[in-house]
Design a protein around this motif. Structure first.
Motif, PDB file in Angstrom:
ATOM      1  N   ALA A   9     -12.142   1.708  42.702  1.00 29.86           N
ATOM      2  CA  ALA A   9     -11.198   2.815  42.562  1.00 29.86           C
ATOM      3  C   ALA A   9      -9.884   2.331  41.947  1.00 29.86           C
ATOM      4  O   ALA A   9      -9.310   3.010  41.075  1.00 29.86           O
ATOM      5  CB  ALA A   9     -10.942   3.451  43.925  1.00 29.86           C
ATOM      6  N   VAL A  10      -9.406   1.179  42.401  1.00 32.34           N
ATOM      7  CA  VAL A  10      -8.173   0.614  41.854  1.00 32.34           C
ATOM      8  C   VAL A  10      -8.344   0.329  40.368  1.00 32.34           C
ATOM      9  O   VAL A  10      -7.471   0.657  39.545  1.00 32.34           O
ATOM     10  CB  VAL A  10      -7.783  -0.667  42.617  1.00 32.34           C
ATOM     11  N   ILE A  28      -0.501  -0.795  43.502  1.00 29.26           N
ATOM     12  CA  ILE A  28      -0.217  -0.886  44.927  1.00 29.26           C
ATOM     13  C   ILE A  28      -0.955   0.248  45.640  1.00 29.26           C
ATOM     14  O   ILE A  28      -0.813   1.418  45.264  1.00 29.26           O
ATOM     15  CB  ILE A  28       1.298  -0.771  45.200  1.00 29.26           C
ATOM     16  N   VAL A  29      -1.745  -0.089  46.645  1.00 25.23           N
ATOM     17  CA  VAL A  29      -2.465   0.931  47.411  1.00 25.23           C
ATOM     18  C   VAL A  29      -1.501   1.545  48.420  1.00 25.23           C
ATOM     19  O   VAL A  29      -1.030   0.881  49.346  1.00 25.23           O
ATOM     20  CB  VAL A  29      -3.693   0.335  48.131  1.00 25.23           C
ATOM     21  N   VAL A  36      -8.041   7.613  47.656  1.00 24.53           N
ATOM     22  CA  VAL A  36      -6.920   6.684  47.724  1.00 24.53           C
ATOM     23  C   VAL A  36      -5.772   7.153  46.842  1.00 24.53           C
ATOM     24  O   VAL A  36      -5.978   7.868  45.853  1.00 24.53           O
ATOM     25  CB  VAL A  36      -7.336   5.250  47.310  1.00 24.53           C
ATOM     26  N   ALA A  37      -4.562   6.744  47.237  1.00 27.19           N
ATOM     27  CA  ALA A  37      -3.369   6.977  46.436  1.00 27.19           C
ATOM     28  C   ALA A  37      -2.859   5.619  45.967  1.00 27.19           C
ATOM     29  O   ALA A  37      -2.678   4.706  46.783  1.00 27.19           O
ATOM     30  CB  ALA A  37      -2.302   7.704  47.247  1.00 27.19           C
ATOM     31  N   ALA A  47      -1.528   7.627  41.166  1.00 24.79           N
ATOM     32  CA  ALA A  47      -2.892   8.062  40.863  1.00 24.79           C
ATOM     33  C   ALA A  47      -3.603   8.398  42.165  1.00 24.79           C
ATOM     34  O   ALA A  47      -3.622   7.594  43.096  1.00 24.79           O
ATOM     35  CB  ALA A  47      -3.644   6.967  40.111  1.00 24.79           C
ATOM     36  N   ARG A  48      -4.171   9.589  42.213  1.00 18.96           N
ATOM     37  CA  ARG A  48      -5.002   9.986  43.358  1.00 18.96           C
ATOM     38  C   ARG A  48      -6.444   9.862  42.901  1.00 18.96           C
ATOM     39  O   ARG A  48      -6.875  10.557  41.961  1.00 18.96           O
ATOM     40  CB  ARG A  48      -4.658  11.403  43.796  1.00 18.96           C
ATOM     41  N   VAL A  49      -7.188   8.972  43.548  1.00 22.46           N
ATOM     42  CA  VAL A  49      -8.532   8.620  43.107  1.00 22.46           C
ATOM     43  C   VAL A  49      -9.528   9.019  44.189  1.00 22.46           C
ATOM     44  O   VAL A  49      -9.444   8.561  45.335  1.00 22.46           O
ATOM     45  CB  VAL A  49      -8.645   7.109  42.806  1.00 22.46           C
TER      46      VAL A  49
END
Length: 280
Positions: A9-10, A28-29, A36-37, A47-49
């Motif tokens: 995701a990152v 940065i998570v 995840v944001a 980014a919203r994943v």
């Protein structure tokens, strides 16, 4: 997300933003759950994943944000340097937002109520095909009543949640004359204190219902500053909200951090809220 999925995701977020000619030196998570944001720097994009199965939900959130921005609602804005849409990469749906650095102290109840009033007024100015809150309750009830979806939920607690979800949903929705578009989950974690003032985030939960359904997510002092609020209805909605929260925590595939704690705490909150309502 599990570590392997989180890494993917990152990377999907990094590659998506980089291809849009925005500089990304680090990721940065900010938050890791079922989606995840990510804060990407130095371009400062959020980014919203989410897994691609949630693409429709992400697209709905982008549409809600776009509509609310047009009427000046107190909400986080989409990233203005790119097209407002959902990107798909490596089985992930990715939406891009302005990153806001949190500032100042905790939001005071009167200020929380004020931003509620402005947000609800803005929501009355837009036209969206949004579900009724009872649709979300019905979804939670299906999880509770399906033992394959919630295999670890004890029978006594299953009965408690089932009765609470079905009974309170019917009671709260008896009178729909005052229903309007709502945020859906405006708890303190979804209200950021920024240099622009308090802004609501996580707009995918937008639904229709009474304003008391929104107010029930906020600290109790907030409703005292919201003119015309029905406090008995808020108490019923608070019990209903905790029942939905608990239903999600007992899903077999729930990924909320510290899920074990929140399974117990959620049920305790349901019981406390029901005790406050009293018999019937």
């Amino acid at each position: 997300m599990e570590p392997a999925e989180l890494r993917r995701a990152v990377e999907a977020g990094r590659e998506t933003v980089s291809e849009l000619s925005l500089r990304v030196d680090d990721v940065i998570v900010i938050h890791n759950s079922d989606r995840v944001a990510l804060r990407l720097v130095p371009c400062d994009v959020l980014a919203r994943v989410a897994p691609s199965g949630h693409r429709a939900e992400s697209e709905f959130e982008v549409e809600v944000a776009r509509c609310l921005a047009e009427v000046g609602a107190p909400v986080a804005e989409l990233e203005p340097r790119v097209e407002p849409r959902v990107h798909v990469r490596d089985a992930f749906a990715i939406s891009l937002w302005t990153y806001y650095e949190p500032v100042g102290p905790e939001i005071a109840p009167a200020d929380y109520a004020d931003v509620f009033l402005r947000h609800h007024a803005a929501l009355r100015q837009i036209d969206l095909d949004a579900p009724h809150f009872t649709d979300r309750v019905a979804s939670a009830l299906r999880e509770v009543n399906d033992r394959e979806h919630s295999p670890e939920l004890p029978d006594s607690d299953r009965g408690l949640l089932s009765d609470t979800l079905s009974g309170l949903s019917a009671a709260v929705s008896l009178e729909r004359a005052g229903d309007q578009l709502l945020h859906g989950e405006p708890h303190p974690g979804n209200l950021l204190n920024t240099w622009r003032g308090p802004l609501f985030v996580d707009l995918a939960t937008c639904c229709r219902g009474p304003v008391e359904f929104d107010l029930a997510h906020a600290p109790e002092e907030v409703a005292k500053h919201y003119p015309g609020a029905d406090h008995d209805l808020i108490h019923r909605c608070r019990a209903l909200n905790w029942a939905m929260f608990s239903a999600w925590r007992w899903r077999r595939d729930d990924q909320m951090p510290d899920r074990g704690h929140w399974r117990v705490e959620g049920l305790n909150r349901v019981r406390a809220a029901l005790d406050r309502i009293g018999p019937g």
